[in-house]
Structures are given as C-alpha cells and as structure tokens.
Design a protein around this motif. Structure first.
Motif, short mmCIF file in Angstrom:
data_model
loop_
_atom_site.label_atom_id
_atom_site.label_comp_id
_atom_site.label_asym_id
_atom_site.label_seq_id
_atom_site.Cartn_x
_atom_site.Cartn_y
_atom_site.Cartn_z
N ASN A 1 0.27 5.34 -0.17
CA ASN A 1 -0.64 6.48 -0.25
C ASN A 1 -2.04 6.07 -0.69
N VAL B 1 0.11 -1.31 -4.89
CA VAL B 1 1.22 -1.35 -5.83
C VAL B 1 2.07 -2.59 -5.57
N GLU C 1 -2.93 3.52 -2.41
CA GLU C 1 -2.97 2.81 -3.69
C GLU C 1 -2.26 1.47 -3.55
N LYS D 1 1.08 3.76 -13.40
CA LYS D 1 2.11 4.25 -12.48
C LYS D 1 3.36 3.41 -12.65
N ASN E 1 1.58 0.23 -10.31
CA ASN E 1 0.21 -0.08 -9.89
C ASN E 1 -0.29 -1.26 -10.72
N LYS F 1 -6.90 -3.94 -2.36
CA LYS F 1 -7.79 -2.82 -2.71
C LYS F 1 -9.04 -2.84 -1.83
N GLN G 1 -10.10 -0.01 0.96
CA GLN G 1 -11.40 0.64 0.87
C GLN G 1 -12.20 0.44 2.15
N THR H 1 -3.64 6.60 -15.76
CA THR H 1 -3.90 5.56 -14.76
C THR H 1 -2.68 4.67 -14.53
N GLU I 1 0.87 -1.18 0.00
CA GLU I 1 0.00 0.00 0.00
C GLU I 1 0.90 1.22 0.00
#
Length: 158
Positions: A15, A19, A17, A67, A87, A118, A122, A65, A13
């Motif tokens: 920030n 990855v 997101e 990264k 990502n 993810k 969330q 989108t 994780e």
C-alpha cells in the motif's frame, strides 16, 4: 501475502509503504523465526508500557509511525502460521539489539534497501502540478472510463 508485492529479497511494497517481514528478518540474521517474533513482541510490550510515560510527551515521541502488523501465512507444511510485517521504524527498533559485525552489515544493507524502495515508490507516484499535465491526466482517466463503459455496454448487448 495479500496486497504485498515482492520487490527484492529484503523489502516489499505494501500500500505504498516499504516494509519487510519477520520471516525475512529471521532468514537474513540467521535466527529462528520464533525468536524474531519473541523480539518483536518484547518490543511491542516495552513500547506499550512507555506510551503513557510523561517523557513521551516531553520528547514529542509519536508511536503512530511504527508498524508491527501480524498476518497469517501458510508454511511449507501447509499450516497457518503468524508473521509480522514491519516498516523501517519498527525494523530498526527490533534489530537495534543485534550487534554482531554481520548484524551491523545486514542492518546497513536493510537501510539501503528501504531507502532504494522508498525512492522507487516515490518516483512512481509523481503527481503533476502544472495545469496542462493535470488536464492531460484527467482527460486520460476519463477516456479510460469511457472505453470501459463501451466495453460493458457491448458485453450487455451480447
């Protein structure tokens, strides 16, 4: 690995997101890191040449989108090296050409882990929508600030 939290052996994780990084990809796919970096740079180069292609607009493609973030790390011999943070979308583009049976299984495992992480992120970011919960959250935040101010004041007195 500033700002990164290890979640499991495949994904991280950063920030908020999900990855992974080029070192982990190299290890999991049984490839040398330099070859994974080569594949990443080739993908970046191909994407750069496509960005001004008329078909990009026609197809509604959004390159924002993706990264591919180069970062430095220290290797086991204390040398500064470069690796890439990717990502999910970037990971998929780079690994699409890996087609052995094991590679296919590893890609599915990565997909599962990206989705799991993810969903976890969330679930941790639940923001209340009803007025009472919002009020309670605001009150708790203000109380926390009030306590911090009291600690600072007492530290200044001492």
């Amino acid at each position: 690995m500033d700002g990164l939290t290890v979640a499991n052996e495949l994904v991280f994780e950063s920030n908020g997101e999900v990855v992974t990084d080029s070192l982990t990809i190299a290890e999991m796919f049984g490839k040398e890191h330099k070859n994974i970096k080569r594949d990443i740079l080739e993908t970046i180069s191909k994407l750069a040449s496509l960005q001004h292609n008329a078909e990009v607009d026609e197809l509604g493609i959004n390159f924002n989108t993706l990264k591919f973030e180069p970062i430095e790390y220290r290797d086991n011999r204390n040398r500064i090296q470069e690796k890439y943070i990717l990502n999910f979308d970037a990971f998929m583009l780079v690994t699409m050409s890996y087609t052995t049976q094991k590679a296919m299984l590893l890609k599915v495992k990565y997909i599962n882990e990206f989705n799991r992480m993810k969903n976890y992120i969330q679930s941790q970011q639940h923001v209340p929508t009803d007025p009472m919960s919002i009020l309670k959250l605001t009150y708790e935040a203000l109380e926390g600030q009030k306590q911090e101010l009291q600690h600072i004041k007492s530290d200044l007195k001492d």
